[in-house]
Design a protein around this motif. Structure first.
Motif, short mmCIF file in Angstrom:
data_model
loop_
_atom_site.label_atom_id
_atom_site.label_comp_id
_atom_site.label_asym_id
_atom_site.label_seq_id
_atom_site.Cartn_x
_atom_site.Cartn_y
_atom_site.Cartn_z
N ALA A 28 0.86 -1.19 0.00
CA ALA A 28 0.00 0.00 0.00
C ALA A 28 0.89 1.24 0.00
O ALA A 28 1.97 1.23 0.58
CB ALA A 28 -0.91 0.01 1.22
N ARG A 29 0.43 2.28 -0.67
CA ARG A 29 1.17 3.55 -0.69
C ARG A 29 1.15 4.20 0.68
O ARG A 29 0.14 4.21 1.37
CB ARG A 29 0.55 4.53 -1.67
CG ARG A 29 0.82 4.22 -3.10
CD ARG A 29 0.21 5.29 -3.98
NE ARG A 29 0.40 4.93 -5.37
CZ ARG A 29 0.81 5.78 -6.29
NH1 ARG A 29 1.02 7.04 -5.98
NH2 ARG A 29 0.99 5.38 -7.52
N ALA A 31 0.65 7.14 2.94
CA ALA A 31 -0.17 8.34 2.79
C ALA A 31 0.28 9.47 3.70
O ALA A 31 -0.04 10.63 3.47
CB ALA A 31 -1.63 8.01 3.05
N GLY A 32 1.03 9.13 4.76
CA GLY A 32 1.44 10.16 5.69
C GLY A 32 2.35 9.64 6.77
O GLY A 32 2.65 8.45 6.84
N THR A 51 -0.88 4.22 5.85
CA THR A 51 -1.33 4.07 4.47
C THR A 51 -2.70 4.73 4.30
O THR A 51 -3.38 5.03 5.27
CB THR A 51 -1.44 2.58 4.11
OG1 THR A 51 -2.40 1.95 4.95
CG2 THR A 51 -0.10 1.88 4.24
N ASP A 52 -3.08 4.88 3.05
CA ASP A 52 -4.40 5.39 2.71
C ASP A 52 -5.42 4.30 3.08
O ASP A 52 -5.29 3.16 2.64
CB ASP A 52 -4.46 5.70 1.22
CG ASP A 52 -5.75 6.32 0.79
OD1 ASP A 52 -6.76 6.24 1.53
OD2 ASP A 52 -5.79 6.89 -0.31
N ALA A 53 -6.42 4.61 3.84
CA ALA A 53 -7.41 3.63 4.29
C ALA A 53 -8.19 3.02 3.13
O ALA A 53 -8.80 1.98 3.28
CB ALA A 53 -8.37 4.26 5.29
N GLU A 54 -8.19 3.66 1.96
CA GLU A 54 -8.94 3.16 0.82
C GLU A 54 -8.21 2.08 0.06
O GLU A 54 -8.76 1.41 -0.78
CB GLU A 54 -9.30 4.32 -0.12
CG GLU A 54 -10.25 5.30 0.52
CD GLU A 54 -10.65 6.42 -0.42
OE1 GLU A 54 -10.40 6.30 -1.64
OE2 GLU A 54 -11.18 7.42 0.07
N GLU A 55 -6.92 1.88 0.32
CA GLU A 55 -6.16 0.85 -0.40
C GLU A 55 -6.30 -0.49 0.27
O GLU A 55 -6.48 -0.64 1.41
CB GLU A 55 -4.68 1.23 -0.48
CG GLU A 55 -4.47 2.31 -1.48
CD GLU A 55 -3.00 2.46 -1.84
OE1 GLU A 55 -2.28 1.46 -1.98
OE2 GLU A 55 -2.58 3.60 -2.00
#
Length: 55
Positions: A28-29, A31-32, A51-55
């Motif tokens: 996962a990318r 995100a922050g 990570t981004d929660a959408e991935e």
């Protein structure tokens, strides 16, 4: 790994590369980043990549 070690490793890579984090489902990318100051004396502060929660 310390922040200094991470920065040193990242300097070796192309600036446009995407940072990924290995998770149970794959990759996962990142995100922050959050910084957590240690509440207990003698324990190190922590940097948490998330990570981004959408991935």
């Amino acid at each position: 790994m310390t922040v200094a070690q991470l920065i040193e490793k990242l300097r070796e890579l192309p600036g446009e590369a995407v940072v990924l984090l290995e998770i149970e489902a794959g990759l996962a990318r990142v995100a922050g980043v959050n910084f957590e100051k240690s509440a207990a004396a003698g324990l190190p502060d922590e940097v948490i990549l998330f990570t981004d929660a959408e991935e």
